[in-house]
Write a protein that holds these residues in place. Structure first.
Motif, PDB file in Angstrom:
ATOM      1  N   ALA A 362       0.821  -1.213   0.000  1.00 38.22           N
ATOM      2  CA  ALA A 362       0.000   0.000   0.000  1.00 38.22           C
ATOM      3  C   ALA A 362       0.854   1.261   0.000  1.00 38.22           C
ATOM      4  O   ALA A 362       0.492   2.272  -0.612  1.00 38.22           O
ATOM      5  N   ALA A 363       1.991   1.203   0.686  1.00 35.43           N
ATOM      6  CA  ALA A 363       2.860   2.384   0.766  1.00 35.43           C
ATOM      7  C   ALA A 363       3.372   2.800  -0.607  1.00 35.43           C
ATOM      8  O   ALA A 363       3.660   3.979  -0.837  1.00 35.43           O
ATOM      9  N   ILE A 368      -4.319   1.438  -3.300  1.00 39.14           N
ATOM     10  CA  ILE A 368      -4.696   0.695  -2.084  1.00 39.14           C
ATOM     11  C   ILE A 368      -4.999   1.724  -1.003  1.00 39.14           C
ATOM     12  O   ILE A 368      -4.102   2.295  -0.390  1.00 39.14           O
ATOM     13  N   GLY A 369      -6.283   1.981  -0.800  1.00 42.66           N
ATOM     14  CA  GLY A 369      -6.686   3.022   0.135  1.00 42.66           C
ATOM     15  C   GLY A 369      -6.582   2.607   1.584  1.00 42.66           C
ATOM     16  O   GLY A 369      -6.324   3.438   2.460  1.00 42.66           O
ATOM     17  N   ASP A 370      -6.775   1.303   1.852  1.00 37.99           N
ATOM     18  CA  ASP A 370      -6.777   0.850   3.246  1.00 37.99           C
ATOM     19  C   ASP A 370      -6.363  -0.605   3.307  1.00 37.99           C
ATOM     20  O   ASP A 370      -6.674  -1.400   2.405  1.00 37.99           O
ATOM     21  N   ILE A 378      -8.475 -10.599   6.629  1.00 36.32           N
ATOM     22  CA  ILE A 378      -7.716  -9.424   6.214  1.00 36.32           C
ATOM     23  C   ILE A 378      -8.218  -8.949   4.855  1.00 36.32           C
ATOM     24  O   ILE A 378      -8.642  -9.750   4.013  1.00 36.32           O
ATOM     25  N   ALA A 379      -8.143  -7.632   4.636  1.00 32.45           N
ATOM     26  CA  ALA A 379      -8.624  -7.076   3.378  1.00 32.45           C
ATOM     27  C   ALA A 379      -7.821  -5.857   2.976  1.00 32.45           C
ATOM     28  O   ALA A 379      -7.185  -5.199   3.804  1.00 32.45           O
ATOM     29  N   ILE A 380      -7.890  -5.556   1.672  1.00 34.06           N
ATOM     30  CA  ILE A 380      -7.422  -4.276   1.155  1.00 34.06           C
ATOM     31  C   ILE A 380      -8.586  -3.624   0.423  1.00 34.06           C
ATOM     32  O   ILE A 380      -9.353  -4.298  -0.264  1.00 34.06           O
ATOM     33  N   LEU A 394     -11.066  -2.386 -10.492  1.00 32.38           N
ATOM     34  CA  LEU A 394      -9.695  -2.761 -10.150  1.00 32.38           C
ATOM     35  C   LEU A 394      -9.686  -4.006  -9.268  1.00 32.38           C
ATOM     36  O   LEU A 394      -8.867  -4.911  -9.468  1.00 32.38           O
ATOM     37  N   ALA A 395     -10.585  -4.055  -8.292  1.00 33.30           N
ATOM     38  CA  ALA A 395     -10.661  -5.244  -7.431  1.00 33.30           C
ATOM     39  C   ALA A 395     -10.924  -6.482  -8.266  1.00 33.30           C
ATOM     40  O   ALA A 395     -10.290  -7.532  -8.071  1.00 33.30           O
TER      41      ALA A 395
END
Length: 447
Positions: A362-363, A368-370, A378-380, A394-395
């Protein structure tokens, strides 16, 4: 290559791709399916399974895929856990069914005893067994209304509770769960959820708004129960802002409202604790469980305070197949495995590996907002760069790229823009790392 930790004897714990995904045999089966099964029954990835265990799933074409789905959080202890297999085989040779409401049997009683002991709180409890998560939620609502003599049920934005008439009413998301299936059940009221990524308010502030809304629009004295997932599942693996759930639980207790924890997706070690409500010290009045309860066999339960559960008249609860003896034996094997296989510790370890890796991705990627979750839930959340606008396309593209490489991942979220990861809690760590590498490659491929 790791040795299998669970599953069929000798099932190699490796990803192996020998055809395109899906392969020719799966495609042929899909053609048969399209002529026999209506399109309303979907599939994430139409590869047809012949074996599964540990962290892999093997299809009819001989491909071995890494499993980050667990049948939607069902196979926590793995597919075909040896003790599940042994106990089910022993039971099926004795009898498959009598109906507990006709002539009962000990495994049903033992499952209820174990759930009464395992679920949060040291108060006296009772349990009923049913077949599915939706059926458990329906019964929890029935019991709450009967015990309180109140009609209203309060649910939350982004929540998911099932596909039956009542449970799709309780569910927040319209498409695909509710579209065209109305009219819906009465006396169901929806209030805001403390969604950290999409809210600037903290948990107590959102709870105060919810309490005000209940008090003004419904009347606390009319509410039988508040029903909530301690971590929202289909809605996008949302962890409510800290302090939100405890404030709601306190309000419920002060007003004679029952607090129902829907732990159908979060239960049995998935989040690194046996039940997700334990993370904030919440003791629910009623708790619904299913999915991970019986190693893949259909079983679900409602467990609650004895005085609440005992309020219902004789014959008011039940069902022909509820607490089937095969599923009960499977559940007893799962309960033993929770300790013997250190399942909650393994879930916590999965989180320790996955969360830092996903945060590193994500960095370097503003799409990737979260990154969020607990244990092995776990999720993105994917957004358009520089905004919080959901990016469902996109997902879907990332999921498709993962599937092509032999990694099973699932999408979720009210906006369809969440990738969720639910690996079996017994997945070998090398497969977990390989799956994360494949995910990183799929994310890079979609830039």
């Amino acid at each position: 290559m790791s040795e299998p930790t669970n599953g069929g004897p000798g099932l190699p714990q490796q990803r192996k791709i020998v055809t395109e995904i899906p392969g020719p045999k799966s495609r042929a089966l899909q053609e048969r399916r399209l002529k026999a099964v209506p399109p309303g029954v979907g599939s994430t990835l139409p590869v047809y399974t012949v074996a599964a265990g540990g962290g892999v799933l093997v299809d009819v074409d001989g491909n071995s895929l890494i499993d980050f789905g667990s049948g939607i959080a069902v196979t926590n202890v793995g597919n075909a856990h040896p003790e599940v297999v042994r106990r089910v085989q022993q039971q099926v040779a004795a009898f498959t069914h009598t109906c507990f409401m006709v002539t009962p049997y000990e495994p049903y009683v033992e499952v209820c005893e174990r759930l009464n002991a395992l679920t949060p709180g040291d108060h006296e409890k009772r349990t009923i067994l049913v077949n599915s998560g939706a059926e458990a939620v329906e019964n929890a609502v029935k019991i709450a209304r009967y015990a309180t003599k109140r009609p209203a049920i309060v649910v939350f934005d982004h929540g998911y509770h099932g596909r039956t008439l009542l449970t799709m009413t309780l569910t927040a998301k319209n498409m695909p769960y509710k579209e065209g299936f109305g009219p819906y059940a009465p006396e169901v009221y929806r209030v805001p959820m403390a969604y950290p990524y999409r809210s600037t308010e903290d948990g107590p502030a959102t709870a105060a708004k919810v309490i005000d809304q209940i008090s003004k629009q419904i009347g606390a004295h009319n509410v039988a129960a508040v029903l909530v997932e301690p971590i929202l599942g289909e809605g996008g693996f949302i962890e409510p802002s800290p302090g939100f759930l405890p404030a709601i639980a306190e309000f419920a207790e002060d007003n004679g409202i029952l607090f129902i924890a829907d732990e159908i997706q979060t239960g049995f070690g998935r989040t690194g604790r046996l039940f997700a409500c334990e993370h904030e010290g919440i003791v629910p009045d009623l708790i619904t469980t299913a999915k991970g309860i019986a190693g893949g066999l259909p079983l679900a339960a409602v467990t609650g305070r004895a005085e609440v559960m005992d309020a219902v008249h004789g014959g008011g609860l039940g069902g022909t197949y509820g607490g089937n003896p095969l599923a009960c034996e499977a559940a007893l094997a799962v309960f033993d495995a929770l300790d013997a296989d250190r399942i909650t510790a393994k879930a916590a370890r999965i989180g320790e590996i996955m969360l830092p890796a996903l945060r590193e991705l994500a960095a370097g990627d503003p799409r990737i907002g979260d990154v969020r979750g607990r244990g092995a839930m776990i999720a993105i959340e994917l957004v358009k760069p520089g905004t919080d606008e959901p990016d469902a396309a996109l997902a879907g593209a990332i999921a498709k790229a993962c599937h092509a490489q032999g990694l099973i991942v699932l999408t979720a979220g009210t906006y369809g823009n969440v990738l969720r990861f639910l690996p079996p809690l017994v997945i070998p760590e090398d497969l977990l790392h390989e799956g994360l590498d494949l995910l990183a490659g799929a994310i890079a491929e979609t830039r």
